[in-house]
Each structure stands twice: as C-alpha cells, then as structure tokens.
Motif scaffolding. Structure first.
Motif, mmCIF file in Angstrom:
data_model
loop_
_atom_site.group_PDB
_atom_site.id
_atom_site.type_symbol
_atom_site.label_atom_id
_atom_site.label_comp_id
_atom_site.label_asym_id
_atom_site.label_seq_id
_atom_site.Cartn_x
_atom_site.Cartn_y
_atom_site.Cartn_z
ATOM 1 N N HIS A 269 -39.552 -9.238 -99.453
ATOM 2 C CA HIS A 269 -40.898 -9.731 -99.150
ATOM 3 C C HIS A 269 -41.892 -8.588 -98.998
ATOM 4 O O HIS A 269 -41.964 -7.944 -97.954
ATOM 5 C CB HIS A 269 -40.843 -10.585 -97.873
ATOM 6 C CG HIS A 269 -42.185 -11.063 -97.413
ATOM 7 N ND1 HIS A 269 -42.743 -10.666 -96.226
ATOM 8 C CD2 HIS A 269 -43.088 -11.876 -98.002
ATOM 9 C CE1 HIS A 269 -43.923 -11.227 -96.109
ATOM 10 N NE2 HIS A 269 -44.154 -11.960 -97.161
ATOM 11 N N SER B 257 -42.759 -15.845 -99.131
ATOM 12 C CA SER B 257 -43.339 -15.522 -97.822
ATOM 13 C C SER B 257 -42.490 -16.072 -96.686
ATOM 14 O O SER B 257 -42.684 -15.673 -95.536
ATOM 15 C CB SER B 257 -44.727 -16.139 -97.698
ATOM 16 O OG SER B 257 -45.582 -15.607 -98.659
ATOM 17 N N VAL C 285 -43.506 -16.133 -108.195
ATOM 18 C CA VAL C 285 -44.219 -17.333 -108.661
ATOM 19 C C VAL C 285 -44.709 -18.106 -107.437
ATOM 20 O O VAL C 285 -44.575 -17.653 -106.297
ATOM 21 C CB VAL C 285 -43.320 -18.210 -109.577
ATOM 22 C CG1 VAL C 285 -42.827 -17.404 -110.774
ATOM 23 C CG2 VAL C 285 -42.148 -18.809 -108.832
ATOM 24 N N PHE C 286 -45.274 -19.308 -107.660
ATOM 25 C CA PHE C 286 -45.858 -20.076 -106.561
ATOM 26 C C PHE C 286 -44.857 -20.289 -105.416
ATOM 27 O O PHE C 286 -43.659 -20.421 -105.646
ATOM 28 C CB PHE C 286 -46.319 -21.462 -107.045
ATOM 29 C CG PHE C 286 -47.364 -21.413 -108.125
ATOM 30 C CD1 PHE C 286 -48.400 -20.492 -108.087
ATOM 31 C CD2 PHE C 286 -47.321 -22.316 -109.190
ATOM 32 C CE1 PHE C 286 -49.372 -20.458 -109.079
ATOM 33 C CE2 PHE C 286 -48.289 -22.294 -110.184
ATOM 34 C CZ PHE C 286 -49.309 -21.355 -110.126
ATOM 35 N N VAL D 27 -41.495 -11.535 -112.612
ATOM 36 C CA VAL D 27 -41.785 -12.879 -113.130
ATOM 37 C C VAL D 27 -42.788 -13.548 -112.194
ATOM 38 O O VAL D 27 -42.503 -13.738 -111.010
ATOM 39 C CB VAL D 27 -40.481 -13.704 -113.232
ATOM 40 C CG1 VAL D 27 -40.786 -15.143 -113.660
ATOM 41 C CG2 VAL D 27 -39.515 -13.049 -114.214
ATOM 42 N N GLY D 28 -43.955 -13.873 -112.737
ATOM 43 C CA GLY D 28 -45.059 -14.395 -111.912
ATOM 44 C C GLY D 28 -45.961 -13.218 -111.579
ATOM 45 O O GLY D 28 -45.628 -12.402 -110.719
ATOM 46 N N GLY E 279 -47.491 -10.341 -107.779
ATOM 47 C CA GLY E 279 -46.668 -9.824 -108.875
ATOM 48 C C GLY E 279 -47.254 -8.580 -109.514
ATOM 49 O O GLY E 279 -46.533 -7.631 -109.819
ATOM 50 N N GLY F 28 -49.306 -12.962 -110.510
ATOM 51 C CA GLY F 28 -50.582 -13.262 -109.851
ATOM 52 C C GLY F 28 -50.929 -12.138 -108.894
ATOM 53 O O GLY F 28 -50.690 -10.957 -109.167
ATOM 54 N N ASP G 99 -48.248 -18.311 -117.720
ATOM 55 C CA ASP G 99 -49.564 -18.263 -118.357
ATOM 56 C C ASP G 99 -49.755 -16.847 -118.912
ATOM 57 O O ASP G 99 -50.034 -15.911 -118.158
ATOM 58 C CB ASP G 99 -50.621 -18.590 -117.289
ATOM 59 C CG ASP G 99 -52.033 -18.428 -117.817
ATOM 60 O OD1 ASP G 99 -52.196 -18.040 -118.992
ATOM 61 O OD2 ASP G 99 -52.965 -18.686 -117.041
ATOM 62 N N TYR H 148 -43.883 -10.940 -116.891
ATOM 63 C CA TYR H 148 -43.936 -12.269 -117.529
ATOM 64 C C TYR H 148 -44.581 -13.267 -116.577
ATOM 65 O O TYR H 148 -44.277 -13.286 -115.381
ATOM 66 C CB TYR H 148 -42.517 -12.750 -117.877
ATOM 67 C CG TYR H 148 -42.484 -14.206 -118.252
ATOM 68 C CD1 TYR H 148 -42.824 -14.621 -119.539
ATOM 69 C CD2 TYR H 148 -42.151 -15.187 -117.306
ATOM 70 C CE1 TYR H 148 -42.835 -15.970 -119.875
ATOM 71 C CE2 TYR H 148 -42.152 -16.533 -117.632
ATOM 72 C CZ TYR H 148 -42.495 -16.917 -118.922
ATOM 73 O OH TYR H 148 -42.516 -18.247 -119.245
ATOM 74 N N ASP H 149 -45.449 -14.085 -117.122
ATOM 75 C CA ASP H 149 -46.036 -15.189 -116.363
ATOM 76 C C ASP H 149 -46.030 -16.399 -117.295
ATOM 77 O O ASP H 149 -46.161 -16.242 -118.511
ATOM 78 C CB ASP H 149 -47.469 -14.842 -115.947
ATOM 79 C CG ASP H 149 -47.994 -15.739 -114.837
ATOM 80 O OD1 ASP H 149 -48.118 -15.259 -113.693
ATOM 81 O OD2 ASP H 149 -48.282 -16.928 -115.115
HETATM 82 N N1 LIG Z 1 -50.671 -13.897 -101.333
HETATM 83 C C1 LIG Z 1 -50.101 -13.245 -100.324
HETATM 84 O O1 LIG Z 1 -50.756 -12.679 -99.433
HETATM 85 C C2 LIG Z 1 -48.588 -13.139 -100.292
HETATM 86 C C3 LIG Z 1 -47.996 -12.197 -99.433
HETATM 87 C C4 LIG Z 1 -46.600 -12.063 -99.443
HETATM 88 C C5 LIG Z 1 -45.836 -12.875 -100.273
HETATM 89 N N2 LIG Z 1 -46.445 -13.802 -101.083
HETATM 90 C C6 LIG Z 1 -45.576 -14.634 -101.932
HETATM 91 O O2 LIG Z 1 -45.596 -14.118 -103.264
HETATM 92 C C7 LIG Z 1 -45.407 -15.189 -104.186
HETATM 93 C C8 LIG Z 1 -46.551 -15.205 -105.177
HETATM 94 O O3 LIG Z 1 -47.758 -15.375 -104.462
HETATM 95 P P1 LIG Z 1 -49.189 -14.981 -105.076
HETATM 96 O O4 LIG Z 1 -50.137 -14.959 -103.936
HETATM 97 O O5 LIG Z 1 -49.048 -13.801 -105.967
HETATM 98 O O6 LIG Z 1 -49.471 -16.278 -105.970
HETATM 99 P P2 LIG Z 1 -50.428 -16.422 -107.253
HETATM 100 O O7 LIG Z 1 -50.785 -17.864 -107.329
HETATM 101 O O8 LIG Z 1 -51.517 -15.396 -107.220
HETATM 102 O O9 LIG Z 1 -49.462 -16.046 -108.473
HETATM 103 C C9 LIG Z 1 -48.350 -16.820 -108.839
HETATM 104 C C10 LIG Z 1 -48.156 -16.644 -110.339
HETATM 105 O O10 LIG Z 1 -46.933 -17.286 -110.703
HETATM 106 C C11 LIG Z 1 -47.130 -17.852 -111.981
HETATM 107 N N3 LIG Z 1 -46.125 -18.887 -112.168
HETATM 108 C C12 LIG Z 1 -46.058 -20.105 -111.593
HETATM 109 N N4 LIG Z 1 -44.975 -20.775 -112.048
HETATM 110 C C13 LIG Z 1 -44.346 -19.959 -112.926
HETATM 111 C C14 LIG Z 1 -43.196 -20.068 -113.735
HETATM 112 N N5 LIG Z 1 -42.484 -21.199 -113.758
HETATM 113 N N6 LIG Z 1 -42.829 -19.015 -114.502
HETATM 114 C C15 LIG Z 1 -43.566 -17.874 -114.500
HETATM 115 N N7 LIG Z 1 -44.696 -17.725 -113.782
HETATM 116 C C16 LIG Z 1 -45.075 -18.745 -113.000
HETATM 117 C C17 LIG Z 1 -48.560 -18.370 -111.955
HETATM 118 O O11 LIG Z 1 -49.081 -18.570 -113.280
HETATM 119 C C18 LIG Z 1 -49.274 -17.264 -111.201
HETATM 120 O O12 LIG Z 1 -49.795 -16.275 -112.065
HETATM 121 C C19 LIG Z 1 -45.296 -16.463 -103.348
HETATM 122 O O13 LIG Z 1 -43.948 -16.740 -103.099
HETATM 123 C C20 LIG Z 1 -46.019 -16.079 -102.073
HETATM 124 O O14 LIG Z 1 -45.627 -16.837 -100.958
HETATM 125 C C21 LIG Z 1 -47.802 -13.942 -101.117
#
Ligand SMILES: NC(=O)c1ccc[n+]([C@@H]2O[C@H](COP(=O)([O-])OP(=O)(O)OC[C@H]3O[C@@H](n4cnc5c(N)ncnc54)[C@H](O)[C@@H]3O)[C@@H](O)[C@H]2O)c1
Length: 320
Positions: free
Chosen positions: A144, A123, A94-95, A12-13, A18, A15, A38, A35-36
C-alpha cells in the motif's frame, strides 16, 4: 525467487496511484510496462510521469539524463498479456472494488509467469479475499503506497494468511531497493496502520467542530504547526517514551473517556455532503476552496514533501 531476480515490473491500472508507482520503479532502473483498461490512461500516465520527473529535475532530485532514462524505461501497452507476460513483479492499482480487484488479479494470474508476485495497492481491502481469486495465493500480497506514491516514502505491506514468507521477503527487499521504507503487517486489519491513525484523528477533529469548540482552521493549524511538525521526526510512541510513560498513563486515564467514540460519521459531516459541499471538487467543504486555493495547497504539500525527499536523499548519500 528473490528481489534480485526481479528484472521486469508491470503496473496494472494507471490512474492517480498507478502512474506514481510506475515512476518509482522506472527511476530505480526497472523496465516498467504500464497497462490500463483505458489505453488513453496509460498514455496519459506516461505524460504525467514526464511532468513529475521534470519537477524532480527542477528541484535537483534527479539529473536530466536520469529523468530521460526513467521515462524511456516506461512502456505503455494496450494488451494485458503484453504487460504482464514476462513481468516478475506486478503492481495492481485498479479501482477500489473487491469484484474488480478479484477479476483483474485472476486475469493477470492466467497470463503472468507462475513465479510472478502480484501486489495490490488496495487502501484497505482484505488480501485474503484477493489471493484466492488466483492460483497463486502464496504470491499475492498488499503493498500500500500512499498518495503521492512517488513522494511519500513509507509503504505498508500486508501479508495474507496464505502469502508465503518468500513473497513477503521479496516484496520488502524490492521496496527497499526502489528507495521506499516498507512496514509489514503480519495479518489484515481494517484500515491498515495509516488510515487507523488518520481516521482516529479525523474523528476527533470533526467531533470538536461538531461541538462548536474550535474552527476547522484552528484545528488544522494545531496539526500543521504543531503535531505534524513533530511527527516528521518523532512518532507518537517515541513521543510518549520521551515525555514519560507515567505521564501518558495518567493523562490516558482521564482523557480516554472524553475522546470522541462516534460509531459513524458526525452530523456536521453528513450535512456538508447534503449541501453539496463535498470539499475541493465542490469548492467548499470544511474550508473554502474557491479561487485556486486547492491548487495552491497541493503545491505547498508537494513542495514540502519534495524538500523532505531531498533530506532523505542527502542522508542516504552520506551513509554510503
Ligand atoms: N487515491 C489515493 O489517495 C489512494 C491512496 C492509496 C491507495 N489507493 C488505492 O490505489 C488503487 C487505485 O486508486 P487510484 O486513486 O489510482 O484510482 P484511479 O481511479 O485514479 O485509477 C484507477 C485506474 O484503474 C483503471 N482500471 C479499472 N479497472 C481496470 C481493469 N479491469 N484493468 C485495468 N485497469 C483498470 C482505471 O481505468 C483507472 O485508470 C485503489 O485500490 C485505491 O484504493 C488510492
């Protein structure tokens, strides 16, 4: 429930993180619903996974058939109920916002079967603030993955105060089954392990720049061609054992008082942000990122990490 009982996975999520996480499970034979909120992003995630798999095929990590089969196991859906309604293990990505995480976990909790484990890719948010948003805090855990999740082998698992040992065991076994190397933290600690180590080094690196002692290029060089090379095979504590604990003890006594202990970001860091030099996105940060230099750096990073994956794959095959 045990890892062997996990038949279906949902992410779920979808980006940055995910989609790579979905790829890991799909390549390990699990049907994965993605699922996202969006729907365009879950479609884009499948396309992105297709490109990642093509790169894996080019580098000899997977066959064309395996890549095709993994892609076919991914099912984007615009409905959360459809995604998690029969999933045994759900990865939430997700965010990074506790309110959003709590809301999404509570929605998943309402529609997923009672047996289902909900793992968050946060994170650093506290799992103890996520579990209580559901009616199954014993089945809520942090897993994580690090970026890029389909290439970095280690996954840090964090047990919440209410997470059951069964959930920890299932998550660890499942991660091993999909080829990852899980490490378990017995309780939440800010920054888990990865960010504590990363930011300890970052604080020191910025402190050296701030004092005008060495350039960002030279500091990064010491890590890339020195510490980093060693750390791919020998961790910091193994290094201390090999070099001798008495020596490390002696050095710690005079060096610790000299190390940077800033309680917030350094002025040089804040100044760069004020100037709009926000890193790659702005074309400038500590380094100059104009003229496609960032793409080249990412390519170098992924090439090297994929080379390591091949080494791991070779070791796993020879151990069979
Ligand atoms: N980016 C990194 O390097 C990294 C590394 C480790 C962990 N993380 C963690 O992973 C998670 C996601 O980060 P990311 O970088 O992939 O973010 P991202 O912004 O690329 O993706 C997040 C996705 O979640 C979706 N989303 C938001 N609210 C939602 C909801 N209510 N239902 C379903 N989907 C929803 C958004 O549309 C988006 O596609 C965060 O908790 C982040 O801290 C990120």
């Amino acid at each position: 429930m045990k890892a062997a009982d996990v038949k279906k996975v949902a992410v779920v999520g979808t980006g940055l993180m995910g989609h790579g996480i979905a790829q890991v499970f799909a390549l390990a034979d699990y049907p994965v619903a993605i699922y996202d909120k969006d729907p365009a992003r879950s479609q884009a995630a499948k396309a992105g996974i297709g490109r990642n798999l093509e790169l894996f095929r080019e580098r000899g990590l997977v066959t064309a058939e395996d890549a095709q089969a993994a892609l076919a196991r991914l099912r984007p859906t615009a409905s959360l109920v459809d995604a998690v309604g029969d999933a045994d293990f759900v990865m939430e990505a997700v965010f990074e916002d506790i309110d959003v995480k709590q809301q999404v976990l509570s929605e998943i909790d309402r529609v997923a079967p009672p047996r289902t484990v909900l793992a968050s890719n946060t994170s650093g948010l506290d799992v103890n603030r996520m579990g209580p948003a559901t009616n199954r805090p014993d089945r809520v855990i942090v897993a994580h993955f690090s970026n890029p999740p389909h290439i970095i082998p280690v996954v840090v698992v964090v047990k919440g105060d209410q997470t059951s040992e069964e959930t920890v065991g299932l998550t660890v076994d499942l991660l091993r089954k999909v080829g990852k190397y899980p490490v378990v933290l017995r309780r939440h600690i800010a920054g888990f392990i990865w960010n504590r180590l990363q930011y300890a080094m970052f604080r020191e690196a910025v402190g050296i720049v701030e004092k005008g002692i060495a350039s960002p290029e030279d500091i990064d060089m010491v890590v890339k061609l020195g510490l980093g090379r060693r750390y791919t095979t020998i961790g910091p504590l193994e290094t201390a054992d090999i070099n001798g604990l008495a020596l490390f003890h002696q050095i710690a006594q005079y060096l610790y008082p000299e190390l940077d202990d800033s309680k917030g970001p350094h002025p040089v860091h804040s100044r760069l942000i004020e100037e709009g030099a926000n890193g790659v996105v702005a074309g400038r940060g500590f380094h100059d990122w104009s003229d496609g230099k960032a793409d080249a750096a990412r390519q170098r990073r992924d090439d090297e990490l994929i080379r390591w994956l091949k080494v791991d794959q070779g070791k796993a095959k020879s151990a069979q």
